[in-house]
Motif scaffolding. Structure first.
Motif, mmCIF file in Angstrom:
data_model
loop_
_atom_site.group_PDB
_atom_site.id
_atom_site.type_symbol
_atom_site.label_atom_id
_atom_site.label_comp_id
_atom_site.label_asym_id
_atom_site.label_seq_id
_atom_site.Cartn_x
_atom_site.Cartn_y
_atom_site.Cartn_z
ATOM 1 N N SER A 165 59.532 12.127 33.616
ATOM 2 C CA SER A 165 60.884 11.741 34.015
ATOM 3 C C SER A 165 61.680 12.954 34.487
ATOM 4 N N ARG A 166 62.560 12.731 35.483
ATOM 5 C CA ARG A 166 63.434 13.797 35.998
ATOM 6 C C ARG A 166 64.834 13.695 35.390
ATOM 7 N N SER A 167 64.931 13.112 34.230
ATOM 8 C CA SER A 167 66.229 12.989 33.572
ATOM 9 C C SER A 167 66.833 14.373 33.353
ATOM 10 N N LEU B 255 65.844 19.249 31.624
ATOM 11 C CA LEU B 255 65.799 20.496 32.389
ATOM 12 C C LEU B 255 65.411 21.694 31.537
ATOM 13 N N ALA C 269 59.685 19.908 39.832
ATOM 14 C CA ALA C 269 60.330 19.026 38.848
ATOM 15 C C ALA C 269 61.746 19.509 38.553
ATOM 16 N N GLY D 75 63.854 18.562 41.316
ATOM 17 C CA GLY D 75 64.055 17.121 41.256
ATOM 18 C C GLY D 75 65.095 16.723 40.226
ATOM 19 N N ILE D 76 65.174 17.473 39.122
ATOM 20 C CA ILE D 76 66.169 17.180 38.094
ATOM 21 C C ILE D 76 67.582 17.393 38.644
ATOM 22 N N GLU E 224 68.487 14.506 40.655
ATOM 23 C CA GLU E 224 68.873 13.389 39.794
ATOM 24 C C GLU E 224 70.282 13.588 39.250
#
Length: 644
Positions: free
Chosen positions: A328-330, A334, A377, A380-381, A384
């Motif tokens: 997940s990129r929630s 991070l 990633a 990507g976070i 998001e």
């Protein structure tokens, strides 16, 4: 004498024996006897066999007899050890004699191997190969036994619990968990936590390593190098996997990780970081050192064995990092993903140095790929996070115009993220969007780092979101209170932090000026009409009774509006005490002199005169007291009081 020197000496002796054999047989026997007295390997029987093998040629009738005689002699020397129920290496003399016999067998097969034209010779050679195979099988068994017994002498079993003999560091947290379990599992040893990685584990005694090397040398020479490597790797692989297990690392598939709760993954990441450091700095280098010693002189076998030992554990470690990268990129993830990225980044050079051989190309490539995937990633976070800001509904206002949760969340998030500024700079240089993908960015951004552009863009999104939220307030003054609060918080969180450094001094000054602008707009929309009631007309033609009536009406309107403003705005909220005081002072500076002047003029109007107190509701001290009650907030805005 070195091994090469011994081989050269044997070759010279055989050459001398061959030469003597062509001349005087009695002299040859005498000299061979002298050789035999000097060293058993130079015995007449051994050297004569070598000479015979050299002298005969293909289809020579003497060839079969010579080879058969040689093999029968070797069979007598070898079969005793091959069929023995006792470990050969339990006695150093037996071990040396067996190795000598194997050397002679390997040499004989090599020397006779070209004489394959005759079926009888071929049959003998087949018999020799079978004999060699049985010898290699026994060497393989002895090799395995030596590794197992050698490992036991360094085994982390109960007698060595927390002793200096335990060279392998394990996580101390495991001890309490195992003690609570009961049974024999309580005996699993646990050493103190690692603080110094500059150590090497000697997993086997030096004498055992030397014996293993001697066996490996014969197995490679006999064409059984891969079998030797497989035995070696199977023994060491078990040790390595057990070591990682005792560090708390579980064998988890990517699917297993994705099914876990994030809190559990966070705990696993902590263990992974410790385990990866121990593996790359202690366990793997120790295995590399051991491989190089056991397979000294055979670099290919050493490389292959090392890869076979470490591959499973390495894949286990990399798979976990990969699962974290593709999960997940929630935004909440991070900081732990940054930890994994930094761990892999800091150790990638050591990884490439350890796995530098031809057999480990895929492992090197996989490590680099996963490291890059972690960077993607992280990027990507942040994407998001941008989406989270965009999606936060504009209709979700805050009572009293206080701080909005999205403001607190984003600013604290970015402030914490920028503590890893160096890593984020690297990530955004490699994986960030080109500048053209950021709309409405000014020319200054084109000379800034990719991370600075990213932070500026998130600020732009946040401010746009807050401006949209401010429009839900029907009272324009409350709209500006809301914007003041949130902009002040944004500036405070940016100042004196890495985030402020990235955004720059000009950005801070620009947004500080914005706060002043919001304050002026608040005052204009809220208090200017109140100030207007206190203006006194200097119209000489107006009758006294007209002036009195006008001033009475103005004072009445002032009292009503002032009361209403104070009542309403006392429920509004300004989180920053300094800003609250600045607003009060700015109102007082305009209101108190104007009010005092108005009252003085009002009292001087003849018609009012001594009845002025009947109309004057507030003194200047009362005005100050009322202003001090502004922006205290109501029960509905208590959530806005959380400033952290």
């Amino acid at each position: 004498m070195s091994e090469n020197g011994e081989e050269k000496l044997l070759a010279v002796a055989r050459h001398i024996a061959k030469t003597l054999g062509h001349n005087n047989n009695n002299m040859a026997d005498d000299i061979l006897q002298i050789f035999s007295n000097f060293d058993g390997r130079f015995s007449k029987e051994n050297l004569s066999e070598k000479v015979a093998a050299v002298e005969v040629t293909d289809r020579d009738p003497r060839a079969f007899a010579a080879l058969d005689h040689c093999l029968k002699n070797l069979d007598r020397r070898i079969s005793h050890y091959v069929s023995s129920d006792h470990p050969i290496w339990a006695d150093s003399a037996d071990a040396a004699a067996f190795l000598d016999a194997v050397d002679d067998l390997v040499a004989s097969v090599a020397e006779w191997n070209h004489l394959t034209g005759d079926k009888s010779i071929a049959t003998c050679l087949a018999r020799a190969e079978d004999m060699l195979q049985h010898a290699m099988f026994r060497l393989e068994d002895e090799f395995r036994s030596l590794m197992e017994r050698g490992g036991e002498s360094f085994d982390l079993t109960p007698p060595y619990r927390n002793s200096d003999s335990v060279n392998l560091p394990f996580d101390s947290e495991e001890e309490d968990e195992e003690i609570d379990g009961g049974g024999e599992e309580d005996l699993i040893p646990v050493a103190m936590p690692v603080t110094d990685y500059e150590i090497v584990i000697d997993a086997l005694p030096s004498a055992t390593i030397n014996d293993l090397h001697e066996i490996a040398k014969r197995m490679v020479a006999g064409g059984f190098g891969k079998e030797c490597s497989h035995v070696y790797s199977s023994c060491r692989r078990e040790f390595l996997e057990e070591s990682l297990s005792r560090l708390g690392l579980q064998k988890l598939s990517i699917e297993d990780v994705h099914k876990m709760q994030w809190q559990d993954i966070e705990d696993e990441i902590e263990r992974w970081i410790k385990g990866f450091n121990v593996a790359l700095k202690i366990l793997f280098p120790s295995e590399r050192r051991l491989c190089d010693r056991v397979f000294f002189g055979f670099s290919s076998a050493a490389d292959f064995s090392f890869m076979e030992v470490c591959r499973g554990s390495t894949v286990q470690l990399l798979n976990f990092a990969d699962a974290v990268a593709i999960g997940s990129r929630s935004p909440e993830r991070l900081f732990k993903i940054l930890d994994v990225f930094e761990t892999l980044r800091d150790l990638i050079s050591e990884f490439e140095l350890l796995f530098c051989d031809q057999y480990s190309v895929s492992l090197r490539n996989e490590a680099i790929t996963i490291w890059k995937r972690l960077g993607e990633a992280i990027r990507g976070i942040f994407m998001e996070l941008e989406n989270l800001i965009r999606r936060d509904p504009a209709k979700a206002g805050v009572p009293g115009g206080g701080l909005h949760p999205i403001t607190r969340y984003v600013m604290n998030y970015l402030r914490a993220a920028c503590r890893s500024r160096q890593t984020l700079e690297q990530v955004f240089e490699d994986y960030g969007h080109p500048l053209k993908d950021y709309p409405k960015m000014d020319d200054r951004m084109h000379s800034s780092s990719s991370l600075s552009v990213q932070m500026d863009w998130i600020m732009e999104l946040l401010e746009s979101n807050l401006e949209a939220k401010s429009k839900i307030y029907k009272d324009p003054a409350l709209c500006y209170v809301f914007l003041m609060n949130n902009c002040r918080y944004i500036v405070q969180k940016a100042e004196d932090s890495e985030l402020g450094t990235l955004l720059g001094d000009d950005w801070i000054k620009k947004h500080t000026a914005k706060i002043r602008q919001y304050q002026m707009q608040y005052q204009r929309s809220s208090w200017n009409k109140v100030f207007g009631f206190l203006k006194v007309e200097n119209n000489g033609s107006m009758q006294q009774n007209g002036v009195a009536k006008s001033m009475k009406e103005k004072l009445k309107s002032f009292n009503m509006m002032f009361d209403d403003l104070c009542r309403v705005q006392s429920t509004w909220f300004i989180f920053d005490e300094q800003l609250k005081e600045e607003i009060r002072i700015s109102i007082e500076k305009l209101l108190l002199p104007a009010y005092a002047n108005f009252i003085a003029r009002f009292q001087n109007v003849a018609e009012v005169g001594k009845h002025a107190d009947k109309y004057v509701k507030y003194g200047t001290e009362d005005i100050e007291a009322k202003l001090n009650d502004l922006f205290q907030g109501s029960s509905g805005s208590t959530g806005s009081r959380k400033q952290s």
